[in-house]
Each structure stands twice: as structure tokens, then as C-alpha cells.
Design a protein around this motif. Structure first.
Motif, PDB file in Angstrom:
ATOM      1  N   PRO A 172      57.687-105.522  21.358  1.00 32.33           N
ATOM      2  CA  PRO A 172      58.508-106.628  21.853  1.00 32.33           C
ATOM      3  C   PRO A 172      59.994-106.252  21.952  1.00 32.33           C
ATOM      4  O   PRO A 172      60.620-106.498  22.968  1.00 32.33           O
ATOM      5  CB  PRO A 172      58.286-107.712  20.799  1.00 32.33           C
ATOM      6  CG  PRO A 172      56.923-107.430  20.272  1.00 32.33           C
ATOM      7  CD  PRO A 172      56.745-105.945  20.322  1.00 32.33           C
ATOM      8  N   GLY A 257      56.120-110.856  31.376  1.00 25.02           N
ATOM      9  CA  GLY A 257      56.525-111.719  30.271  1.00 25.02           C
ATOM     10  C   GLY A 257      56.115-111.183  28.903  1.00 25.02           C
ATOM     11  O   GLY A 257      56.555-111.680  27.887  1.00 25.02           O
ATOM     12  N   GLY A 258      55.267-110.161  28.887  1.00 26.02           N
ATOM     13  CA  GLY A 258      54.777-109.613  27.622  1.00 26.02           C
ATOM     14  C   GLY A 258      55.718-108.575  27.072  1.00 26.02           C
ATOM     15  O   GLY A 258      56.804-108.410  27.619  1.00 26.02           O
ATOM     16  N   PRO A 259      55.393-107.843  26.072  1.00 29.45           N
ATOM     17  CA  PRO A 259      54.275-108.082  25.151  1.00 29.45           C
ATOM     18  C   PRO A 259      54.599-109.224  24.192  1.00 29.45           C
ATOM     19  O   PRO A 259      55.733-109.329  23.738  1.00 29.45           O
ATOM     20  CB  PRO A 259      54.183-106.763  24.395  1.00 29.45           C
ATOM     21  CG  PRO A 259      55.571-106.214  24.442  1.00 29.45           C
ATOM     22  CD  PRO A 259      56.186-106.690  25.717  1.00 29.45           C
ATOM     23  N   ALA A 260      53.580-110.032  23.945  1.00 28.87           N
ATOM     24  CA  ALA A 260      53.742-111.174  23.047  1.00 28.87           C
ATOM     25  C   ALA A 260      54.960-112.007  23.420  1.00 28.87           C
ATOM     26  O   ALA A 260      55.752-112.397  22.579  1.00 28.87           O
ATOM     27  CB  ALA A 260      53.824-110.720  21.591  1.00 28.87           C
ATOM     28  N   ASN A 261      55.135-112.242  24.727  1.00 28.14           N
ATOM     29  CA  ASN A 261      56.207-113.107  25.233  1.00 28.14           C
ATOM     30  C   ASN A 261      57.611-112.588  25.039  1.00 28.14           C
ATOM     31  O   ASN A 261      58.579-113.321  25.236  1.00 28.14           O
ATOM     32  CB  ASN A 261      56.137-114.493  24.598  1.00 28.14           C
ATOM     33  CG  ASN A 261      55.009-115.288  25.165  1.00 28.14           C
ATOM     34  OD1 ASN A 261      54.429-114.898  26.168  1.00 28.14           O
ATOM     35  ND2 ASN A 261      54.686-116.390  24.542  1.00 28.14           N
ATOM     36  N   LYS A 264      59.621-113.079  28.128  1.00 24.36           N
ATOM     37  CA  LYS A 264      59.360-114.275  28.924  1.00 24.36           C
ATOM     38  C   LYS A 264      60.661-115.049  29.099  1.00 24.36           C
ATOM     39  O   LYS A 264      61.006-115.903  28.294  1.00 24.36           O
ATOM     40  CB  LYS A 264      58.309-115.126  28.230  1.00 24.36           C
ATOM     41  CG  LYS A 264      57.754-116.207  29.110  1.00 24.36           C
ATOM     42  CD  LYS A 264      56.400-116.582  28.597  1.00 24.36           C
ATOM     43  CE  LYS A 264      56.039-118.007  28.849  1.00 24.36           C
ATOM     44  NZ  LYS A 264      54.819-118.354  28.140  1.00 24.36           N
TER      45      LYS A 264
END
Lengths: 311, 417
Positions: A172, A257-261, A264
Motif C-alpha cells: 500500500p 485503486g489497489g492494493p487494499a485501497n 483509491k
């Protein structure tokens, strides 16, 4: 319009007369097509989406109808943690990318303002990244950061900085900075070019005078260049903030939008609401919230700019 | 004025010319990914146009990730941008509820229907009505690199436990850095791949009353399985940014011993122009778990649908019928197997794809469908976000699945209002 009328030497344009009225009408006739055009493609959709944001329009629930819900969509969004965390991410993206672009852009501009051989070639080469479509830029950087055969990994490994290839886009924290890198690479040339234009308006005499007074390079940068570049920098800042706050394409191509938002950003959230979930009214409300944030930022900047010019 | 008249004449001539040709133009939206390749679809269309000179077909291709949104924008505007669209098996509920798909139940004959695999029929069915013609008969398979397995003297694995054992050996002997590649990119991919482990373990996402229960039992174990073996370095850390094309590239570059993918990887991974391991890529039934099911594979069936905004539904249907016909499906079986049951005993087809047909006949027994609910897009998004949160260590698997359950309940409540 009145002040535009040229002075009349021999009463060719009698005050308030037929000719002047005809001229005004002519001006209107010239403006009208573009006015209608802008109205149809900008004001009409804006009004329509404002209306949409006050109703509940959810295409996956046709049975529910489209009742008027007032500000419920806005309240819902403002209450959700997802909205605020994506605003935070967008702000982070904006601040970091613009800060890097400004510093890099200034140095490149200073360099290209000096006289040396091949300067004009370098100046045109500089624009290459800017000329690339954003999607191409994003795809290219996605490959560069690839975990299995990316050029960035190869570079770091050859320099001995990493032992084995790293999956940059899967973490992230690093994914956000990869997206920022792609944006910086593309936009820095534009910033540099605008600042270069600003630099060329600074009179050389000022530097010569400073040199006579015994000021070094760094001192003239701090005391002459940066203050006089202020207005240009503000313009760049405004342009870039408005742009960066609406960032979408790079994120869409590089990370979805990833990883894990982690990437985003707010435009991506809006796109998801409207086109993935078919919640058109929530999507419209989100777009209006973005518009509001950007408008407030623009207002603050223009205020700051006015003050600067007075100074 | 004279100029105006001549302009009008010109426009008239152009319009008249178009009418005189009398061609009906229909446009189709397809994807550029697994299944039939763009060149296949272009060739099929050329053949159709030769038979039907009265029709002209305009083709568009987009990535799978964009397909849904392109359809939504075109359908919601009602402008008739596309007549024929490629429909994924997770969309009929959503699109049919929105009223965008033409009901074609009456257009498909009983005889034809009986010869189509029920799994692919279900891909275009919602509440008993048919919203398209089944076309792409696809599900996932397991792939392994024969040479790497021979290097450690391993037999082809039947269960994931064996896969993990072999992967450990391969890693220990430095034959491959990360033995397994899977598509866990944020989006539909990570959901499908996780579901595959869930179903192989014998689990489900909802209890009998329809309440989401992925925060306990098999669904949670499946996620823990993924996280644990990625930490161990058996799954490639790049799984988190990979979709199916990335899986294909990594596997074809010889950077993985095992991979999961759709049918199309088989021929491409064995094509020397596309792959460095041509001849070593073997297709097999997806492994299961000893205390669960023998195997599980996701139904990736897709159909061809007509949008209700189409001006030429009849011509569109003729086009669809041609693309889905037995002759065409047999001819282009290289990247996707036919929807027609009778073709699977066709000696010509078996001769074309001996290995694939053999494995396909076994794998089809283990197909599962993704939940068929109109809010599937939201469920999928919630799951993909929470799965990725666990895979990237932002949350523990338990936390992530707890959040997935509470968010799913919110969506269900909103929908039930």
C-alpha cells in the motif's frame, strides 16, 4: 462593450445611435453560438447532475423508483469513513506530487535558463513526457515497477541497493509513491516550462547588480529569483492543485485503486459509485463534493495571488 | 447562398449513397483477454459478412476490467451505441433488473437448448429468462511446468497439500524463486481465486438463511491459506498486482512452476512465439483439499446479448447465432471450447485438442457459480478490498472478513429497503 468603441473623430458613431446598437447586436451574434454550445455541453449536464444528486437513482433497483431525497446522498457520503479516507489519500497525492514537481521543475528551469550548447535541443526534449498521453505514461510506469521484470527493480539490483526484486505495486505505502512517481515524471516538464517562461521575465540587470554587491548564486536565487517568480509559481500551483485533486487515469491504469485501497483517490471512488454500482445519484453527489473542494481551493489561491501581486 | 446549396447537394448525395447500399450496421463490444482472441473474432465476423452482404458489423474490443462500465454507459444513455455485447455470467441479474437486455428466451429452440451445457446456459439466465446466447464456455484450470516437476522428481499433484510440498522443494533447490503464481489483483480476479480455495475446501459464503458468514470456517481458512503461503514465499508476492495476463506472462517466462488460469493460457503457454516454456506447460484439473472437495473451478461462462436500445435486434441475433454456431465454435476451439455437448464426442474436435478435451470433461464436474444477486458488483468490490487488506497485511484475515461481513450486511439492508 462601451469602452471598446474607438474614439470617433467626425461623429461617425453618433452616441446611442443605430450603428452602435447594431455593433452590440453583432457582438452578441458572434458570442451566441459559443454561448449556446457551452450551455449545452457544460451548464445543462451540470444542472442535470445537480438534480440527480438530490434524488435516489439506483439503476439496479428499478422497482424502488427515483424518489426525491434532498441532501440525503450528501449526508450519507459525508458520514462515511470511505469518503474521508479517500479525501485524505487525494490530499496526500496532491501535496507530495506538487511539492516534488515544484522543486524539480525549478531546478530544471534554472538550468535551462543558463546559456550552454544544445540548450534549445534540451528544451524541446524536455517536453517529451508531457506530450505522452497519460494512459501511455501510466502503462509504461506499471511495467517499470513490475515485480518480476521491471526496469526499476533491475536498476536497484544492479546498483546493489536491493538483493532481490521487490513487488512495489503490491504494498500500500509504496504503491501510492509509484503512482506519484508516474505523475511527477509526466508533469514536471510542464512546471519547468512555465517557470522557465517566468524566469525570462526577470531583468538581467537585477542579477548584475546583485553580483556587483557581492551576492552569491544562492543569495540571488533566494532574494531575486524566487520572490519575482512568485506570481508564476502561484499560477502553476493553482493549475496543478486543481489537476492533481481530480487524478484518475494514472490510478485507473496502474493500480485500479489497489492494493487494499491504498490508491483509491476520490475520483476513483466516484467512478466506482456511478459506473460499477450504478448508484448514479451518489456518484453525482460525490462529483459535486469534489467540485466544492476544488472551488474552495481555487478561491483560497486566487486570494493569496492577489495579495502577492500587491506585494 | 450558392455555397449552401452545393453543401446541401453534397449531404444529399452522401445520404442517398448510404441508402442505396442499404446496409444495416450493427456494432459489437467484445473483450481483449481470455477466451477467443481479437483475431479470432475478427475472422469469424469476416466470414459472417461474406454470407450476409446486407449487414455491416463494427467491432470494439476493451479489457475485461472495462467491459462492465462500457456497457453501463452505453446502455444507460440508451443511444444504441452497441447492439451486441459480451455478457459475463455475473451481470445478468444487474443488467436485467435495469432493463437493458433483450429477453431472447423465445428465440432459442428447445432442441438447441438441450444440447448446450447447463453451466453456460446459467451464465445468461436470470429468474428463468434467457438474456443472451451462451457463447464462451470457460472455466479455470491448473497449469504446471513439467520440466520443473521432473527436476525434483515430483508427480503431478491432486491436492493443494501436495502442491505446497512440491513448491517447498522447488524453492529449497532454487529451481524457481516463487513456485506459484495466481491472479490476486484488486478487482474481480482476487475474488474468483479466493472463491476457488473456499469451494475446494468445501465452504460457502452464506448460511442457509442467506446471511453472509465468510468471517468463519472455510472462507476464513482459505484466506489464511493464501496469506500464510505467500509469507512463506511459495506464492509470488506479485500475485497481489496480477491479473490473468500477468499470470500468463510469469508462467510463460518460466518464473513459476504452478499457475491457475483460463483455457486460453494452455495454447499460448505452449506457443514458442509467446512462451519460453513451450512444450512444458501441462494443463490439469485444479487441485482440491483432502478434507474438502476434489476440485473447484469458477464458472466463467459468457454470453452474447442484445441491448434493448438496439435498432436492429433481428440482424444482431443472426450475427450472434453465427458466432455461436457449431461450425464456428469447432473451428476456433483453440482458445475456448464449444458450448455444445454433442461436439465433445466429435472426433475432429478431439483430434484438434486431445489433452484439453480430456481435462475439460473432468473439470466440468467441479464448476461453481458466483452468487447471482443484483448487487454482485458491490459484493465483489467489498470482498476484493477486504481480501487485499489481508493480503497486504493492513488487517488480519479475521478482521478483514469481519469487515466484509458487516459491509455486506449494509448492502443487503440498503437493497432490501
Amino acid at each position: 462593450m462601451h469602452s471598446k468603441v474607438p474614439p470617433t473623430p467626425s461623429g461617425m458613431y453618433p452616441r446611442g445611435g443605430l450603428l452602435r446598437r447594431r455593433e452590440t447586436a453583432f457582438a452578441w451574434a458572434l458570442i451566441l453560438p459559443s454561448f449556446v454550445f457551452i450551455g449545452v455541453i457544460i451548464f445543462y449536464p451540470m444542472g442535470l447532475s445537480l438534480r440527480l444528486s438530490l434524488f435516489q437513482v439506483d439503476l439496479t433497483r428499478r422497482g424502488a423508483g427515483t424518489p426525491f431525497v434532498g441532501l440525503a446522498n450528501y449526508i450519507d457520503i459525508l458520514k462515511s469513513g470511505y469518503f474521508w479516507s479517500s479525501v485524505g489519500r487525494t490530499a496526500y497525492f496532491t501535496v507530495v506530487s506538487i511539492a516534488i514537481e515544484m522543486v524539480l521543475g525549478l531546478f530544471i528551469a534554472l538550468l535551462l535558463n543558463e546559456k550552454f550548447r544544445g540548450r534549445s535541443i534540451l528544451r524541446s526534449l524536455l517536453l517529451l513526457p508531457w506530450a505522452l498521453p497519460i494512459t501511455v505514461d501510466a502503462i509504461m510506469w506499471k511495467w517499470i515497477f513490475n515485480a518480476n521484470y521491471g526496469a526499476f527493480n533491475a536498476l536497484l539490483q544492479q546498483l546493489g541497493l536491493i538483493e532481490k526484486y521487490q513487488p512495489w505495486l503490491t504494498r500500500p505505502w509504496s504503491a501510492m509513491h509509484c503512482v506519484i512517481a508516474a505523475d511527477v515524471w509526466k508533469v514536471t516538464p510542464l512546471v519547468a516550462l512555465l517557470l522557465l517562461a517566468g524566469l525570462q521575465t526577470i531583468p538581467r540587470e537585477l542579477y548584475e547588480a546583485a553580483e556587483v554587491d557581492g551576492a552569491g548564486w544562492f543569495r540571488s536565487l533566494w532574494k531575486i529569483t524566487i520572490p519575482l517568480l512568485g506570481p508564476t509559481m502561484t499560477v502553476v500551483l493553482v493549475l496543478r492543485t486543481l489537476d492533481a485533486f481530480r487524478v484518475f487515469d494514472i490510478v485507473y491504469v496502474m493500480t485500479q485503486g489497489g492494493p487494499a485501497n491504498a490508491t483509491k483517490v476520490i475520483s476513483f471512488l466516484t467512478y466506482q459509485e456511478a459506473f460499477k454500482f450504478l448508484h448514479f445519484s451518489r456518484g453525482a453527489a460525490l462529483s459535486y463534493l469534489i467540485t466544492l473542494i476544488v472551488a474552495v481551493l481555487a478561491l483560497l489561491y486566487t486570494r493569496a495571488m492577489k495579495r502577492q501581486i500587491e506585494y | 447562398m450558392r455555397r449552401l446549396i452545393s453543401m446541401l447537394c453534397l449531404v444529399g448525395v452522401v445520404l442517398f449513397g448510404a441508402c442505396a447500399l442499404g446496409k444495416v450496421e450493427i456494432s459489437g463490444l467484445f473483450m481483449k483477454q481470455a477466451g477467443y482472441q481479437e483475431s479470432d473474432i475478427r475472422a469469424m465476423t469476416e466470414e459472417f459478412l461474406k454470407m450476409r452482404p446486407d449487414i455491416d458489423v463494427k467491432l470494439s474490443f476493451v479489457a475485461y476490467e472495462e467491459l462492465h462500465d462500457k456497457i453501463v454507459v452505453a446502455a444507460a444513455s440508451g443511444a444504441g451505441t452497441y447492439d451486441v455485447i459480451l455478457l459475463d455470467c455475473i451481470w445478468p441479474a444487474e443488467f436485467a433488473e435495469a432493463g437493458w437486455l433483450l429477453d431472447v428466451t423465445e428465440r432459442l429452440s428447445e432442441e438447441d437448448r438441450a444440447d448446450i451445457f447447463p453451466e453456460v446456459l446459467s451464465a445468461v439466465t436470470y429468474r428463468g429468462r434467457l438474456y443472451g446466447m451462451p457463447w464462451l464456455n470457460d472455466w479455470e484450470y491448473f497449469f504446471y511446468n513439467k520440466k520443473m516437476l521432473e527436476a525434483v522428481g515430483a508427480k503431478p499433484p491432486t491436492y493443494w497439500t501436495e502442491v505446497i510440498d512440491i513448491a517447498r522443494k522447488l524453492k529449497a533447490q532454487n529451481i524457481v524463486e516463487y513456485p506459484i503464481i495466481d491472479a490476486w489483483g484488486q478487482g474481480e480476479a482476487v475474488v474468483i481465486q479466493w472463491l476457488q480455495y473456499v469451494y475446494a475446501m468445501g465452504g460457502t459464503l452464506f448460511d442457509e438463511a442467506g446471511n453472509p458468514t465468510m468471517n468463519e470456517g472455510k472462507p476464513l481458512e482459505a484466506l489464511e491459506f493464501m496469506v500464510q503461503h505467500m509469507d512463506e514465499g511459495l506464492f509470488n508476492p506479485a500475485c497481489i498486482e496480477s491479473f490473468y495476463e500477468e499470470v500468463r506472462r510469469v508462467f510463460s517466462a518460466g518464473q513459476a512452476a504452478f499457475g491457475l488460469n483460463w483455457t486460453y493460457m494452455y495454447n499460448l503457454a505452449n506457443d514458442p512465439a509467446e512462451s519460453q516454456i513451450a512444450g512444458d506447460a501441462v494443463i490439469a484439473v485444479i487441485p482440491g483439499f483432502p478434507d474438502g472437495r476434489r476440485s473447484a473451478t469458477c464458472n466463467g461462462g459468457m454470453g452474447l446479448s442484445i441491448l434493448t436500445s438496439s435498432q436492429h435486434p433481428d440482424e444482431a441475433w443472426d450475427y450472434i447465432q453465427y458466432l455461436a454456431s457449431k461450425e464456428v465454435q469447432k473451428k476456433y476451439s483453440q482458445n475456448a471450447l464449444p458450448i455444445w455437448k454433442s461436439l465433445y464426442d466429435d472426433p475432429e474436435l478431439i483430434a484438434q485438442q486431445p489433452e484439453l478435451i480430456k481435462v475439460a470433461k473432468e473439470q466440468i464436474h467441479y464448476i461453481f457459480d458466483r452468487p447471482q444477486v443484483p448487487w454482485y458488483s458491490q459484493l465483489s468490490l467489498i470482498l476484493s478490498e477486504e481480501l487485499q487488506a489481508a493480503l497486504t497485511k493492513a488487517k488480519t484475515p479475521k478482521q478483514a472478513m469481519d469487515d466484509a461481513v458487516s459491509r455486506t450486511k449494509e448492502v443487503m439492508e440498503r437493497y432490501a429497503q
